[in-house]
Design a protein around this motif. Structure first.
Motif, short mmCIF file in Angstrom:
data_model
loop_
_atom_site.label_atom_id
_atom_site.label_comp_id
_atom_site.label_asym_id
_atom_site.label_seq_id
_atom_site.Cartn_x
_atom_site.Cartn_y
_atom_site.Cartn_z
N VAL A 18 0.85 -1.20 0.00
CA VAL A 18 0.00 0.00 0.00
C VAL A 18 0.88 1.25 0.00
CG1 VAL A 18 -1.73 1.32 1.30
CG2 VAL A 18 -1.95 -1.17 1.08
N GLU A 21 2.22 1.88 -3.38
CA GLU A 21 1.16 2.45 -4.21
C GLU A 21 0.98 3.94 -3.91
OE1 GLU A 21 -2.10 2.44 -7.02
OE2 GLU A 21 -0.47 1.02 -6.70
N LEU A 22 1.01 4.31 -2.64
CA LEU A 22 0.90 5.73 -2.28
C LEU A 22 2.07 6.52 -2.87
CD1 LEU A 22 -0.27 5.31 1.42
CD2 LEU A 22 -1.56 6.47 -0.40
N ARG A 25 1.65 7.16 -6.41
CA ARG A 25 0.64 8.19 -6.64
C ARG A 25 1.13 9.59 -6.24
NH1 ARG A 25 -5.28 5.55 -5.18
NH2 ARG A 25 -4.89 3.49 -6.07
N ARG A 168 -7.31 -1.06 -1.47
CA ARG A 168 -6.93 -0.65 -0.12
C ARG A 168 -6.46 0.80 -0.12
NH1 ARG A 168 -3.21 -5.18 2.85
NH2 ARG A 168 -4.86 -5.68 4.32
N THR A 169 -5.66 1.15 -1.11
CA THR A 169 -5.13 2.51 -1.20
C THR A 169 -6.26 3.50 -1.47
OG1 THR A 169 -3.07 1.57 -2.05
CG2 THR A 169 -3.38 3.95 -2.33
#
Length: 181
Positions: A18, A21-22, A25, A168-169
């Protein structure tokens, strides 16, 4: 600068995915001090390993975490931490080791966002590696101590669902967006 958000929870529960992924982003993500301390201790033959000297491990993690926080850029965008000093307290509690005064003082000196995200135990994605030697059962016990510690310190705990990394993210960011609205 807004206080950083903590993503914690069960070892092997998908936190790093996660956080990756953050980062993808565009968010600032601070990696877990514990894994870096273990990697360094293994490379240098230090005793600062949780399975050899839990207090030396916690002190090294605390020092590294405080250095990480001091280096955070001054920005308006959210910052996410992979674990926090509270995780060290939960770990020591789980090991039935008294929290030394210097670690208590460090915790009082930091400010985290009051909303914390936890990854629950998830057997299907749990794996061990050179830096993670605990069994799934031990990781699940660690999670219970984390959940209890965060709640007892007044944090609002949000559990991330057992679903895809993207979902989840999205859920985490949507919750934060709703808080801002």
């Amino acid at each position: 600068m807004p206080s950083p958000f903590i993503l914690s929870g069960c070892s092997g529960g998908g936190k790093s995915s996660v956080l990756d992924e953050l980062k993808d982003r565009g968010f600032t993500v601070v990696p877990e001090a514990g894994r870096r301390v273990v990697a360094d201790a293994l490379q240098t033959n230090s005793n600062a390993l949780p399975w050899i000297d839990p207090l030396a491990f916690c002190r090294a993690c605390c020092d590294l975490h405080m250095q990480d926080l001091a280096k955070l850029p001054n920005q308006e965008r959210r910052v996410f931490l992979d674990r926090s000093l509270i995780d060290l307290f939960a770990y020591l509690e789980m090991k039935r080791i008294s929290v030394p005064a210097d670690l208590g003082a460090a915790l009082r000196a930091v400010s985290y966002a009051k909303t914390v995200f936890l990854t629950p135990p998830w057997q299907q994605i749990f794996v061990n590696d050179q830096e993670r030697k605990a069994s799934f059962k031990e990781a699940a016990l660690e999670y219970e101590h984390l959940l209890s510690s965060y709640r007892s310190l007044g944090y609002q705990v949000t559990l991330l669902p057992k679903t895809s990394v993207a979902d989840r993210t999205d859920m985490l960011l949507n919750e934060l967006d709703q808080m801002d609205a």
